[in-house]
Write an enzyme that holds these catalytic residues in place. Structure first.
Site, short mmCIF file in Angstrom:
data_model
loop_
_atom_site.label_atom_id
_atom_site.label_comp_id
_atom_site.label_asym_id
_atom_site.label_seq_id
_atom_site.Cartn_x
_atom_site.Cartn_y
_atom_site.Cartn_z
N LYS A 269 42.31 49.47 45.56
CA LYS A 269 42.36 49.06 44.66
C LYS A 269 43.34 47.78 44.09
CE LYS A 269 44.06 48.61 40.74
NZ LYS A 269 44.50 46.90 39.92
N GLU B 207 45.15 43.33 39.57
CA GLU B 207 43.41 42.48 38.91
C GLU B 207 43.97 41.02 38.79
OE1 GLU B 207 45.70 44.91 37.65
OE2 GLU B 207 45.95 45.06 35.26
N CYS C 245 60.14 42.97 46.09
CA CYS C 245 61.01 44.55 45.50
C CYS C 245 61.99 44.47 46.51
CB CYS C 245 59.51 46.03 45.87
SG CYS C 245 59.47 46.18 47.70
P1 NAD Z 1 52.38 47.33 38.37
O1 NAD Z 1 52.86 48.54 38.19
O2 NAD Z 1 52.84 45.76 36.47
O3 NAD Z 1 51.03 47.11 38.77
C1 NAD Z 1 50.93 47.96 40.08
C2 NAD Z 1 48.85 48.36 39.61
O4 NAD Z 1 49.33 49.26 39.10
C3 NAD Z 1 48.46 47.07 39.51
O5 NAD Z 1 47.28 47.25 40.84
C4 NAD Z 1 47.68 47.47 38.18
O6 NAD Z 1 47.00 47.20 38.01
C5 NAD Z 1 48.00 48.39 38.19
N1 NAD Z 1 48.22 49.13 36.63
C6 NAD Z 1 49.53 48.63 35.36
N2 NAD Z 1 49.80 49.46 34.66
C7 NAD Z 1 49.08 50.68 34.83
C8 NAD Z 1 49.31 51.87 33.67
N3 NAD Z 1 49.33 51.74 32.53
N4 NAD Z 1 48.53 52.80 34.26
C9 NAD Z 1 47.85 52.89 35.69
N5 NAD Z 1 47.55 51.91 36.60
C10 NAD Z 1 48.73 50.65 36.35
O7 NAD Z 1 53.22 46.21 39.49
P2 NAD Z 1 53.03 44.95 39.40
O8 NAD Z 1 54.21 43.70 38.35
O9 NAD Z 1 51.65 44.18 40.14
O10 NAD Z 1 54.03 44.52 40.65
C11 NAD Z 1 55.07 44.32 39.99
C12 NAD Z 1 56.15 45.55 40.37
O11 NAD Z 1 55.74 46.62 41.67
C13 NAD Z 1 57.50 45.69 40.38
O12 NAD Z 1 58.26 45.96 40.04
C14 NAD Z 1 58.37 45.18 42.20
O13 NAD Z 1 59.13 46.18 42.23
C15 NAD Z 1 57.44 46.30 42.61
N6 NAD Z 1 56.75 46.31 44.17
C16 NAD Z 1 57.73 47.53 44.49
C17 NAD Z 1 57.66 47.36 45.94
C18 NAD Z 1 58.65 48.77 46.80
O14 NAD Z 1 58.25 48.97 48.28
N7 NAD Z 1 59.10 49.40 46.46
C19 NAD Z 1 56.95 47.20 46.76
C20 NAD Z 1 55.97 45.25 45.59
C21 NAD Z 1 56.16 45.33 45.17
#
Ligand code: NAD
Length: 485
Positions: free
Chosen positions: A173, A176, A281
């Site tokens: 997945k 988006e 991250c």
């Molecule tokens: P996000 O949590 O908004 O989205 C991640 C995924 O979750 C996407 O595929 C999205 O479609 C889905 N999603 C969003 N809201 C949702 C909900 N309410 N219910 C279910 N699914 C949902 O994250 P982002 O903005 O795409 O990415 C940035 C974040 O990711 C930052 O917080 C960053 O630190 C973190 N990140 C962490 C790591 C790690 O290894 N710890 C690595 C990369 C990014």
């Protein structure tokens, strides 16, 4: 539009989605370049059906044959690096060198998967006369990986090669916000010889994520994204009795000691805070400057001023992200922080529609300010001053997150204290972004990770397989005892 609508990839075929779509933008100029379909529970069910059809054949293929696909896939990634990096730059905005680095890391992750036959050979022992116990690994079945926007290719490769090489069928997945790279991953895996149905892509948002957590045919879920969603996905997937590993957000501290090499420290901290526009991250977000470190702060600010938005630093992902990041800076300034370098309102000539925030450095930030506590996810460095290392570690330990912590120092004793004292899963000494290289696994602590183990490296073998313990006795004449009757 530059690219046609993104499509789901089910059973080796691209399938048009709808009826809901989102526009896909190039954040560098704000232009709409494509549309992404938002799938639903029916799309997830179709992916599970496609994966189920492929599973017996793929799980039954010996691992040494399965990894041949990834040897060929690695060569394809190498051959197409320019094109794949270009696509990342368009859908995500990151500059060319950073986009290429993503593919290089994807290649390294694929290389690790190629070595899996060497790593997963089972164990066997004669436990009583004529009686053997052996341990064998089996795939879980159909597994799913949910991805964030900040690495359209590297983060998906944390899971794709290992999960598939270990015999699972896979549903990806993508975020988006960056859905385009997934199609090229699918095409190249097919070109490398992966059978149809082993790798599938379902585009979407929350609805698809929840359907993946709920579908009884999905055995395991990984998630990488923000902490709030990581917690929700972990709860939902494990509530449905699935194996889950959910990586969340971060707030990484870099401790700079007065004895640090000034060039190494200022350069290292700057690269860690501004690289990938701070949208990683592992980004350095808080610099804890210990005692007499003004000379390093001054040098860092000088270097930060030389970075040019649009050339050295890409845009942030959405106009909302830009407003949010600039809001953090303005609030901290109002609360008394000193803005040494100000990236608010950055523009790039010819790309006035882009969503840029230039590198920003604030001094005299207090630990209780939102800028020092919350994940900003932009090229902003908050400098917090402390008199000693003990106080610096206390600032780091107070964060609920725990992805990374680094220290810049020439003292082995200080370095050791940070290695032991940091409440983080990944620690750097004179390294600003302490991402472990393969075969060491990637994973944080605390609110940066929910579930057991790391997502890459040897830990991933435990996650993507289940072990079978087999006891055999073939020799009737062998002596018997209480364990072998
Ligand atoms: P996000 O949590 O908004 O989205 C991640 C995924 O979750 C996407 O595929 C999205 O479609 C889905 N999603 C969003 N809201 C949702 C909900 N309410 N219910 C279910 N699914 C949902 O994250 P982002 O903005 O795409 O990415 C940035 C974040 O990711 C930052 O917080 C960053 O630190 C973190 N990140 C962490 C790591 C790690 O290894 N710890 C690595 C990369 C990014």
């Amino acid at each position: 539009m530059k690219y046609p609508d993104a499509r789901h990839y089910l059973g080796g075929q691209f399938v048009a989605g709808g009826p809901r779509f989102l526009d896909v933008h190039n954040p560098a100029d704000g232009q709409v370049i494509s549309r992404v379909p938002l799938g639903n529970a029916a799309t997830v069910a179709a992916a599970v059906t496609a994966a189920s059809a492929a599973l017996p054949g793929w799980a039954g293929t010996p691992v040494k044959e399965r990894v041949q696909v990834f040897f060929r896939y690695k060569t394809l990634l190498e051959r197409h690096i320019g094109e794949l990096a270009g696509l990342i730059t368009e859908e995500h905005g990151k500059v060319k060198g950073e986009a290429e680095a993503e593919i290089l890391k994807a290649i390294e992750l694929t290389e690790f998967a190629c070595s899996l036959p060497q790593l997963i050979a089972g164990e066997v022992l004669e436990v009583s006369r004529g009686v053997e116990c052996r341990l064998e690994r089996y795939p879980l079945g159909i597994v799913a990986a949910i991805n964030p926007f900040n690495f359209p290719s590297m983060v998906p490769h944390w899971t794709i090669p290992n999960a598939i090489a270990l015999g699972n069928c896979f549903i990806m997945k993508p975020s988006e916000l960056v859905p385009l790279s997934a199609a090229r991953i699918a095409e190249l895996l097919k070109e490398a010889g992966l059978p149809d149905g082993v790798f599938n892509v379902v585009h979407g948002d929350r609805e698809v994520v929840e359907a993946l957590c709920d579908h009884p045919g999905v055995s395991a879920v990984t998630f990488v994204g923000s902490t709030k969603v990581a917690q929700a996905v972990y709860r939902r997937a494990t509530g449905n009795l699935k194996r889950a590993l959910c990586l969340g957000g971060a707030k990484n501290h870099v401790i700079v000691m007065p004895d640090a090499d000034p060039e190494m420290a200022s350069g290292g901290v700057l690269a860690a805070m501004a690289g990938c526009t701070g949208q990683r991250c592992m980004a350095a977000s808080v610099m804890v400057a210990v005692s007499a470190t003004d000379h390093i702060v001054t040098r860092l600010a000088e270097q930060a001023r030389t970075l040019v938005a649009g050339r050295d630093v890409g845009p942030v992902i959405t106009p909302m992200a830009k407003a949010r990041i600039e809001g953090f800076i303005t609030e901290a300034e109002r609360q008394g922080a000193r803005v040494l370098v100000d990236g608010r309102g950055a523009t790039v000539p010819g790309k006035e529609g882009g969503w840029y925030v230039g590198p920003t450095v604030l001094d005299q930030v207090r630990p209780e300010m939102a800028l020092a506590q919350e994940e900003v996810f932009g090229p902003v460095l908050a400098i917090v001053r402390t008199p000693g290392l003990t106080e610096a570690l206390a600032v780091e330990n107070a964060s609920p997150y725990g992805n990374a912590c680094s220290i810049f120092t020439e003292s082995g004793g200080a370095a050791r204290a940070a290695m032991e004292g940091a409440s983080a899963g990944m620690v750097g000494v004179n390294v600003g972004v302490p991402v472990p290289r393969e075969p060491f696994g990637f994973g944080g602590w605390n609110d940066s990770r929910f579930g057991v183990g790391d997502i890459t490296g040897k830990s991933s073998i435990e996650f993507w397989t289940r072990t079978k313990k087999i006891t055999t006795k073939w020799n009737r004449e062998a002596g018997t005892n209480w364990m072998s009757k």
